[in-house]
Enzyme design. Structure first.
Site, PDB file in Angstrom:
ATOM      1  N   ARG A 193      24.059 -26.161 -11.787  1.00 51.99           N
ATOM      2  CA  ARG A 193      23.066 -26.047 -13.333  1.00 51.99           C
ATOM      3  C   ARG A 193      22.336 -26.927 -13.428  1.00 51.99           C
ATOM      4  O   ARG A 193      21.040 -27.034 -14.233  1.00 51.99           O
ATOM      5  CB  ARG A 193      24.488 -26.816 -14.776  1.00 51.99           C
ATOM      6  CG  ARG A 193      25.565 -26.123 -14.880  1.00 51.99           C
ATOM      7  CD  ARG A 193      26.626 -26.980 -14.955  1.00 51.99           C
ATOM      8  NE  ARG A 193      27.642 -26.208 -15.823  1.00 51.99           N
ATOM      9  CZ  ARG A 193      28.517 -25.359 -15.282  1.00 51.99           C
ATOM     10  NH1 ARG A 193      28.796 -25.211 -14.018  1.00 51.99           N
ATOM     11  NH2 ARG A 193      29.799 -24.694 -15.352  1.00 51.99           N
TER      12      ARG A 193
ATOM     13  N   ASP B 200      40.568 -23.733  -9.522  1.00 53.65           N
ATOM     14  CA  ASP B 200      40.250 -23.523  -7.985  1.00 53.65           C
ATOM     15  C   ASP B 200      41.091 -24.568  -7.474  1.00 53.65           C
ATOM     16  O   ASP B 200      40.923 -24.389  -6.307  1.00 53.65           O
ATOM     17  CB  ASP B 200      38.702 -23.935  -8.146  1.00 53.65           C
ATOM     18  CG  ASP B 200      37.334 -23.109  -8.586  1.00 53.65           C
ATOM     19  OD1 ASP B 200      38.175 -21.896  -8.848  1.00 53.65           O
ATOM     20  OD2 ASP B 200      36.502 -24.236  -9.129  1.00 53.65           O
TER      21      ASP B 200
ATOM     22  N   ARG C 151      43.648 -15.009  -6.399  1.00 50.56           N
ATOM     23  CA  ARG C 151      44.103 -15.815  -5.426  1.00 50.56           C
ATOM     24  C   ARG C 151      45.523 -16.007  -5.395  1.00 50.56           C
ATOM     25  O   ARG C 151      46.640 -16.127  -4.994  1.00 50.56           O
ATOM     26  CB  ARG C 151      42.982 -16.907  -5.921  1.00 50.56           C
ATOM     27  CG  ARG C 151      42.238 -17.417  -5.567  1.00 50.56           C
ATOM     28  CD  ARG C 151      41.331 -18.724  -5.525  1.00 50.56           C
ATOM     29  NE  ARG C 151      40.108 -18.331  -5.054  1.00 50.56           N
ATOM     30  CZ  ARG C 151      39.852 -19.181  -5.052  1.00 50.56           C
ATOM     31  NH1 ARG C 151      39.124 -20.225  -6.567  1.00 50.56           N
ATOM     32  NH2 ARG C 151      37.736 -19.598  -4.729  1.00 50.56           N
TER      33      ARG C 151
HETATM   34  C1  S3P Z   1      33.300 -22.899 -13.226  1.00 52.39           C
HETATM   35  C2  S3P Z   1      33.685 -22.781 -14.018  1.00 52.39           C
HETATM   36  C3  S3P Z   1      35.633 -21.847 -12.975  1.00 52.39           C
HETATM   37  C4  S3P Z   1      35.416 -22.641 -11.330  1.00 52.39           C
HETATM   38  C5  S3P Z   1      34.231 -22.116 -10.938  1.00 52.39           C
HETATM   39  C6  S3P Z   1      33.239 -22.712 -11.567  1.00 52.39           C
HETATM   40  C7  S3P Z   1      31.259 -23.482 -13.410  1.00 52.39           C
HETATM   41  O1  S3P Z   1      35.280 -20.716 -12.883  1.00 52.39           O
HETATM   42  O2  S3P Z   1      36.536 -21.438 -11.387  1.00 52.39           O
HETATM   43  O3  S3P Z   1      34.585 -22.168  -9.451  1.00 52.39           O
HETATM   44  O4  S3P Z   1      30.977 -23.612 -12.394  1.00 52.39           O
HETATM   45  O5  S3P Z   1      31.524 -23.294 -14.567  1.00 52.39           O
HETATM   46  P1  S3P Z   1      35.593 -19.944 -14.244  1.00 52.39           P
HETATM   47  O6  S3P Z   1      35.170 -20.762 -15.620  1.00 52.39           O
HETATM   48  O7  S3P Z   1      35.674 -18.450 -14.806  1.00 52.39           O
HETATM   49  O8  S3P Z   1      36.713 -20.181 -14.841  1.00 52.39           O
END
Ligand code: S3P
Length: 460
Positions: free
Chosen positions: A48, A343, A374
């Site tokens: 971001r 995660d 997973r």
């Molecule tokens: C993330 C959101 C999650 C996470 C990923 C990072 C993010 O995914 O599993 O490792 O940085 O917005 P999802 O939004 O698909 O749940």
């Protein structure tokens, strides 16, 4: 326009899967782990920081950036979309954004490698711009669902010029500078979907609203505010949020200091809990409450984790964590906690293998669409190591034992977190655990091997 410094890309290649060859490894029964480490910068915040740097007027200075393959691919994409991206030191990066000029159409398809976050956020970023861009990734990313992002983006006016079957990668998007602001209730709890809609909303006139029934990580919202956007966040129902972004904000470069990634800290943390005699300190770990579900769960299991020096740095709560070997007990992990530890289930399953009784992890359907399925990969790995477990619908139940034999080879399916979780399991097993490929660890935690060895872990 500068591309990320070649030395960085080269370093990632040396750790990573640049050769395309699988690299097996084994985690072996280890002596007590000890030491003080700072795991690399948070992956979500790193992506971001680069993306908001791309949009902002002026130069964004980033420190502590995660220099893993996923983030380096996002840095390259930012450069291809018109930012000037420069590495000025270890973890130190500068991004000079496009400001009011808008993004540029990249000459070649943007390759996001293994990263769902990189590709989904960038699809949102492009959607609200007068840009045509191709998006691609590796075999794992090509299998993952993109419709969850394409559907709301289509409502906002983006055109999918071409895509593989089912809206998967590779695909080409034609964004529009006349994007429509929408109100969108996310059908799955996903920070990536939420963030894609908000990033598309940057180009829309009027208010873009995202409603989520269960709150997910809020780094995009925090960073929008930090870069000068008008954004409000209200509670919605028992666990949800309603986020309103005023379109076409003037984003201004702002410094970002990336805290240590709690999702990476999870590996040395669980290792310290299960290897007898261990005493480890993890510094500067981000403690954003939408990321700390694993710590909450481990504390309920009886883990000896002391939160030291909790403070606010760069707009996020951070703390040092002292973790000592603990006798764990099985607990129920409620489904509504999943977004705050999405995660971390693979490594929680590893902790549960050493706990007394059964740990029931409920409502894990989203685990099926990560870098690998997973739920299936964890279950197969537990089976290969002789650990009692059961998958019931979307629930995973793991029954612990005083000693764990180990085994393998565990198939990692191009998934960094499956590889790290089972290497950690090996450290407290009697016979060790081998995994078939550690190359993908470089996507999120390129220093995992030396850092774990530095704590005393035996991994070869
Ligand atoms: C993330 C959101 C999650 C996470 C990923 C990072 C993010 O995914 O599993 O490792 O940085 O917005 P999802 O939004 O698909 O749940």
């Amino acid at each position: 326009m500068a591309h990320p410094e070649p030395a960085t890309a080269g370093a990632a290649e040396a750790h990573g899967h640049g050769t395309g060859e699988a690299r097996p490894a084994t985690g072996r029964r280890s002596p007590a782990l000890s030491g003080r480490v700072r795991v690399p910068g948070d992956k979500s915040v790193s992506h971001r920081a680069l993306i908001f740097g791309l949009f902002a007027e002026g130069t964004t200075h980033i420190t502590g950036l995660l220099e893993g393959e996923d983030v380096l691919n996002t840095a390259k994409a930012c450069a291809a979309l018109g930012a000037c991206v420069t590495r000025t030191g270890e973890g130190a990066w500068e991004v000079t954004g496009t400001g009011g000029r808008g993004l540029a159409s990249p000459a070649a398809p943007l390759d996001f490698g293994n990263s769902g976050t990189g590709v989904r956020l960038m699809m949102g970023a492009v959607a609200g711009q007068h840009v045509i861009a191709g998006f691609d990734g590796d075999a794992s990313l090509r299998r993952r669902p993109m419709k969850r992002v394409l559907d709301p983006l289509a409502q906002m006016g983006v055109e999918v010029v071409a895509s593989a079957e089912g809206g998967r990668l590779p695909l080409t998007l034609k964004g529009s500078s006349a994007t429509k602001a929408i109100t969108y209730e996310t059908p799955v709890p996903s920070a990536q979907v939420k963030s894609a809609v908000l990033l598309a909303g940057l180009g829309a006139e009027g208010e873009t609203v995202v409603i989520e029934r269960e709150a997910t990580r809020d780094h995009t919202e925090r960073m929008l505010e930090h870069f000068g956007a008008e954004i409000s966040v209200e509670p919605h129902g028992a666990h949800g949020r309603r986020i309103t972004l005023k379109g076409r904000p003037h984003l201004v470069a702002a410094p970002v200091d990336v805290p240590a990634d709690p999702s990476s800290a999870a590996f040395p943390l669980v290792a310290a809990l299960i290897v007898p005699g261990s005493d480890v300190i993890l510094t500067d770990v981000m403690m954003n409450p939408l990321r700390t579900g694993l710590i909450t769960t481990l504390l309920e299991m009886g883990a000896d984790i002391t939160v030291v020096a909790e403070r606010t740095e760069g707009g996020e709560r951070v703390a040092d964590l002292r973790v000592r070997h603990s006798r764990l007990k099985g607990v129920e992990v409620p489904p509504e906690r999943a977004p705050a530890m999405i995660d971390e289930y693979p490594v929680l399953a590893v902790a549960a293998a050493f706990a007394e009784g059964t740990t029931a992890m409920r409502g894990l359907s989203e685990l099926r669409v990560k870098e690998s399925d997973r739920l299936a990969a964890v279950a197969a790995g537990l089976a290969a190591c002789g650990i009692a477990h059961e998958v019931k619908g979307d629930d995973l139940l793991v029954t612990g034992a005083a000693t764990v034999k180990g085994g393998g080879p565990v198939e990692t399916h191009m998934d960094h977190r499956i590889a790290m979780s089972f290497l950690v399991l090996g450290l407290a097993s009697t016979d060790g655990v081998s995994v078939d490929d550690v190359a993908f660890i470089a996507t999120s935690f390129p220093t995992f091997m030396p850092m774990m060895r530095g704590l005393g872990a035996v991994i070869d």
